[in-house]
Every structure is written in C-alpha cells, then in structure tokens.
Design a protein around this motif. Structure first.
Motif, PDB file in Angstrom:
ATOM      1  N   HIS A   1      30.713  40.519  37.808  1.00 25.94           N
ATOM      2  CA  HIS A   1      31.726  41.014  38.732  1.00 25.94           C
ATOM      3  C   HIS A   1      31.385  40.684  40.181  1.00 25.94           C
ATOM      4  O   HIS A   1      32.263  40.618  41.025  1.00 25.94           O
ATOM      5  CB  HIS A   1      31.948  42.517  38.556  1.00 25.94           C
ATOM      6  N   HIS A   2      30.102  40.431  40.464  1.00 26.49           N
ATOM      7  CA  HIS A   2      29.721  40.079  41.826  1.00 26.49           C
ATOM      8  C   HIS A   2      30.329  38.731  42.232  1.00 26.49           C
ATOM      9  O   HIS A   2      30.553  38.465  43.405  1.00 26.49           O
ATOM     10  CB  HIS A   2      28.193  40.006  41.948  1.00 26.49           C
ATOM     11  N   ASP A   3      30.583  37.876  41.234  1.00 24.91           N
ATOM     12  CA  ASP A   3      31.118  36.548  41.524  1.00 24.91           C
ATOM     13  C   ASP A   3      32.641  36.531  41.527  1.00 24.91           C
ATOM     14  O   ASP A   3      33.251  35.619  42.079  1.00 24.91           O
ATOM     15  CB  ASP A   3      30.620  35.537  40.474  1.00 24.91           C
ATOM     16  N   ASN A   4      33.261  37.503  40.886  1.00 28.98           N
ATOM     17  CA  ASN A   4      34.714  37.473  40.750  1.00 28.98           C
ATOM     18  C   ASN A   4      35.236  38.905  40.717  1.00 28.98           C
ATOM     19  O   ASN A   4      35.235  39.553  39.678  1.00 28.98           O
ATOM     20  CB  ASN A   4      35.109  36.721  39.471  1.00 28.98           C
ATOM     21  N   THR A   5      35.663  39.397  41.866  1.00 27.58           N
ATOM     22  CA  THR A   5      36.122  40.780  41.959  1.00 27.58           C
ATOM     23  C   THR A   5      37.327  41.031  41.061  1.00 27.58           C
ATOM     24  O   THR A   5      37.461  42.094  40.454  1.00 27.58           O
ATOM     25  CB  THR A   5      36.479  41.110  43.418  1.00 27.58           C
ATOM     26  N   THR A   6      38.197  40.042  40.941  1.00 30.14           N
ATOM     27  CA  THR A   6      39.383  40.214  40.110  1.00 30.14           C
ATOM     28  C   THR A   6      39.000  40.440  38.648  1.00 30.14           C
ATOM     29  O   THR A   6      39.558  41.315  37.968  1.00 30.14           O
ATOM     30  CB  THR A   6      40.301  38.989  40.226  1.00 30.14           C
ATOM     31  N   SER A   7      38.043  39.688  38.147  1.00 33.27           N
ATOM     32  CA  SER A   7      37.604  39.863  36.761  1.00 33.27           C
ATOM     33  C   SER A   7      37.016  41.249  36.549  1.00 33.27           C
ATOM     34  O   SER A   7      37.235  41.887  35.515  1.00 33.27           O
ATOM     35  CB  SER A   7      36.561  38.799  36.399  1.00 33.27           C
ATOM     36  N   TYR A   8      36.280  41.722  37.555  1.00 30.74           N
ATOM     37  CA  TYR A   8      35.704  43.061  37.458  1.00 30.74           C
ATOM     38  C   TYR A   8      36.806  44.110  37.368  1.00 30.74           C
ATOM     39  O   TYR A   8      36.786  44.986  36.494  1.00 30.74           O
ATOM     40  CB  TYR A   8      34.815  43.311  38.669  1.00 30.74           C
TER      41      TYR A   8
ATOM     42  N   SER B   1      31.982  32.652  36.415  1.00 31.01           N
ATOM     43  CA  SER B   1      32.602  33.485  37.441  1.00 31.01           C
ATOM     44  C   SER B   1      33.318  34.688  36.847  1.00 31.01           C
ATOM     45  O   SER B   1      33.630  35.646  37.549  1.00 31.01           O
ATOM     46  CB  SER B   1      33.607  32.652  38.255  1.00 31.01           C
ATOM     47  N   GLN B   2      33.605  34.665  35.529  1.00 32.92           N
ATOM     48  CA  GLN B   2      34.245  35.805  34.884  1.00 32.92           C
ATOM     49  C   GLN B   2      33.242  36.711  34.180  1.00 32.92           C
ATOM     50  O   GLN B   2      33.612  37.749  33.645  1.00 32.92           O
ATOM     51  CB  GLN B   2      35.296  35.309  33.880  1.00 32.92           C
TER      52      GLN B   2
END
Length: 502
Positions: free
Chosen positions: A16-23, A12-13
């Motif tokens: 970025h499609h899976d985790n907006t915060t990581s992006y 998920s990290q």
C-alpha cells in the motif's frame, strides 16, 4: 499443453505504500465483505461439520494463486465466512467471546496497516507511550490513583498473562533463596487450567499446584486456604504464589480477595489475581466493589478481549511493583540499549515482536469512554440474572447456581430422565443446537454431571431473545428425548440414548 500460471499483480498493487489506491480498495473490499455477511445474519452459525469444512480447505492448491484479491475473498467466503461463528448474534451464548466495539475495529485497520512493533521505541515511537499510558491507567483502576510504582505489559491473552505473573512469582521466590523443587502454587479447584499449564512450562511440574476447595458460592474457601498454607509450611515447602480468580470460567465466581490477600501476605506468598473474566468490573459504575481487595495483588491478569469488548488479542499483566518485571529482562545490544530517554517495552515482555494491540483499547476509551464499556458489562450481568430466573421457573430446566457474573449454568432435565441418561441427553442437545445453526451453547461438568452453559456478553441482547433460545432448547430437547426412547423396552432405552450420542 501446459496451463500458463495466473498473471501476477504488479508490485505496485502488493504494497500500500507504493499505491494508495490499491490500499484503499483492499480495505474497502474487506469492509464490504464483512458487511455483506453481517446483513445475512439471524443465526450464529450454519452448523457446518468439521469433516466437510476440512475437505473444502484441503482442496485448495496453495501453489496456484488466484491472481487478484476479489477472487481470493470470494473463495474465502466459501471456506470461512459463510460458516463462521458470529458472536454478535443473541443466540450465540457459548464461550467468552464478545461482540466488539466499532472504534476497536478502526484501530485494527491502523495496527495492521502500519505494522508497528512494540518491542523497541525506534519501531513504534508514540505507540510506546500510548501503551504505557494505558498500563498506568489500568494500574490506577486496580491499585488506586495514588499508588506509585505499578507497571505492566500488554500480552496475547489471559494464558500468557497468567504465565508471566507466575514466572515473576517464581523468580521472586528463587531470588529470596527458596529451592525450586519446594515451590508450591495454591489455587482454587475452579481456577483456570492455565495455572497448571504455567507450572509445567516453568519447570515446576503438575504436583506444584495445590487445589484449594471452594465454598458454597464456588469461591476459594479462605479457611481451606489457611489449612493448605499451614500444610505447605509443615512439609518444608514454600508457598510461591496464591492464585485468586476474579470470575471463574463456568460460574463467574469471584474469590474473597481481601481474605486471600491477608493469608498470602502472612505466609510471604505472591498474590496473583486472574481477572481475565471479571476485569471488566474495573470499568463498572455499579459493581466495581465486587473486586474489592484486588488492590493488594502483586500481579493481575486483565483480558480486554472479553469483558471490555475488544477484538482478539488484547490482554495485559499489571504488577504492583514495576521492579519485579526485571525477572523477564534479557539484554541484547542490538535491541534494548540502556537509554532511559527511549524506553523499550521488550524489557518487560515475554515476547519480542509484539503488535500494537493497546491501540484498540485506546480508540475505544477515547471514542466511547470507560463508563460505556462498564455499562455494557453491567447489561450482560443483568441479562444473566434475568435469564436465570426464567430457567429456575421452568419445570424441565435445572439451574446449577445463581449467576455471579454473566454465565448461566443449567441443564435440560425432563421428568423420567436422570443420571447418566440425563448427561447423554444434554450432550446430544448441545450438538443438535449447533447442527441446526440456530443457537450455540457451551457445556461443562458440575460435580461430575453434564450441564449446559449460557455465556452472555452481548449488551444488545434482551431477555425475550434469550427466552426464545431457551424455548428452542426445550423444544429440541423434548424431541430428542422422545426420539431416543420411543418404542423401546425400558431396559433398552438407556443403551439407545448413549449410542445415539456416540
């Protein structure tokens, strides 16, 4: 006891499609890192030598990941950013590298994040039409707003644009029945090396390129071109193309385009204009006339990542007649079906997968406008003229020629040093400036002698800053000259100078 491998980040990290915060965190980390290094500015480089730079990188074990982006960026700072070359510093004056417009940096984030490919409509949708609109706009600046039928494609750079332009010229000649082994390309002796490279890649060979002499302004001499074209015809060969240069790499010279266009037309030759450097004049409000005659070109190279202040890469090939792009079309059922409602750019390009580099220029034009870009290039040209005046006035500097665009070619020439000794001194001087990290200049050959070159593409630099660079250069040169000859008998001085450079 074996060392456990580093813990891998969750999937998920990684996307970025899976985790907006990581992006958002990753993009912010990159921006903060660059900003931190920009704040440490003042010098264009550190002078890191190639051996130690290579050793640092070679010591990295790529099979042992660090496990998180922050650690990887910290390592990267040591390997690259601490010693990288910063083109926005006024003391950087070496090559045709430009500081970049901020809106284009925003575009880079969008380009990389979405990862569109501009080869087919179904991989890009609106991006296809943004690129096509920019090509049409550029064609209008070249051929005039009333011209109909122009087209083009974004490329990776001037070398690829020149290659594609000459490929079109070759296949245009072959389609007319010319024998491949009789095709000839005529370019000035100051033309970019990519012309010879293109001839080799196109199977024409090095001998297919004929160097045309230049005039006192270091531009292709039309009379010499006329004689060369007559010679080609007399030999039973075919003038495949005339390559005119709008901004030579060293002197920024712009070939006399109207005269060359008339000669090319008279002999049935394709006219290609390499405006990789001078193409920024298309946006100038005061110097557009310097490109008069470019409207007659069959193909034109424009490098937006030079005098349009865009990040690498952003270039284009623009053609007068879009139908000539058929020479690069190859049909594949899975890629470019015949569907006029969904245009596919792969039909026009040497590349298949291709970045949305056009977005950088689009964002710059939509944010700042073309006039601002042209004003920036004008400022660089004005700066070069002012610096050249300082060079000409200095007793120990020799100006090779008045600048045509934004390059100043000169050399350090103290009294008592001449010939090969002067060549060696200027070679050593350039290296010493780089080693200090305080300034970077380029070097070239003028009539077989070594000269230095300032390439000025920083619209924020001013005359006094460049005068400071000249003072540093003269001070460093004086020290080198004294160090290299002091205390040695006259017959040994020249030998010592050459050995020191080695």
């Amino acid at each position: 006891m074996t060392t456990p491998p580093p813990q891998q980040p969750p999937l998920s990290q990684l996307f970025h499609h899976d985790n907006t915060t990581s992006y958002l965190d990753a993009v912010a980390l990159g921006a903060r890192t660059v900003a931190d290094h920009l704040d440490r500015g003042g010098r264009p480089a550190t002078g890191r030598d190639a051996r130690s730079a290579a050793a640092r990188v070679a010591a990295v074990d790529l099979d042992a990941p660090l496990g998180d982006a922050a650690s990887a960026v910290e390592e990267l700072s040591r390997l690259w950013l601490q010693d990288t070359v910063w083109f926005h510093e006024p003391a950087y004056a070496a090559h045709l590298n430009c500081p970049v417009a901020v809106p284009a940096l925003l575009a880079e984030v969008l380009i990389s994040s979405v990862n569109a490919s501009l080869d087919t409509f179904d991989q890009s949708v609106g991006a296809t039409f943004i690129e096509r609109h920019l090509v049409d706009w550029t064609a209008g600046r070249i051929h005039g707003p009333d011209h109909v039928g122009g087209d083009g494609i974004f490329t990776s750079g001037g070398t690829q644009s020149n290659l594609q332009g000459l490929l079109l010229a070759r296949d245009h000649a072959l389609a007319a029945g010319a024998p491949a082994d009789r095709l000839r390309i005529l370019a000035s002796t100051q033309a970019h090396f990519s012309v010879q490279k293109a001839a080799r890649l196109l199977g024409l060979g090095d001998a297919a390129v004929l160097g045309v002499p230049i005039d006192a302004g270091r531009r292709m001499d039309p009379a010499a071109l006329a004689r060369a074209l007559d010679g080609v015809a007399a030999a039973g060969d075919v003038p495949m193309a005339v390559v005119a240069t709008a901004g030579t790499t060293d002197f920024g010279a712009i070939d006399p385009l109207p005269e060359l266009a008339a000669l090319a037309r008279r002999h049935g030759a394709w006219l290609h204009v390499d405006a990789a450097y001078g193409g920024g004049l298309l946006a100038s409000r005061t110097r557009r006339h310097l490109l008069a005659g470019i409207e007659h070109a069959d193909s034109v190279t424009v490098d937006f990542h030079k005098t349009w202040f865009q990040p690498v890469s952003a270039s284009a090939l623009v053609v007068r007649d879009g139908a000539t792009l058929r020479h690069v079309t190859w049909h594949a059922d899975y890629l470019n079906p015949k569907d006029a409602a969904h245009p596919n750019q792969v039909d026009k390009s040497l590349q298949t997968t291709r970045r949305f580099d056009a977005l950088k220029l689009w964002m710059t034009l939509r944010t700042m406008g073309a006039d601002t870009v042209g004003d920036w290039f004008d400022a660089a040209i004005d700066l070069a003229a002012a610096v050249a005046e300082r060079v000409a006035a200095a007793p120990d500097l020799e100006l090779a020629a008045p600048p045509s665009l934004s390059t100043v070619v000169f050399r350090y020439a103290p009294a008592g040093v001449d010939g090969a000794h002067l060549d060696a001194l200027n070679t050593r001087l350039r290296a010493a400036l780089y080693d200090s990290g305080r300034a970077m200049v380029a070097a070239t050959k003028v009539d077989g002698r070594t000269f230095l070159k300032l390439t000025l593409l920083n619209p924020r630099a001013d005359v006094e800053q460049l005068a400071g660079l000249l003072d540093l250069l003269r001070e460093t040169g004086a020290g080198l000259a004294a160090e290299l000859v002091v205390g040695r008998p006259p017959r040994q001085r020249a030998l010592h100078l050459v050995e020191a450079v080695r």
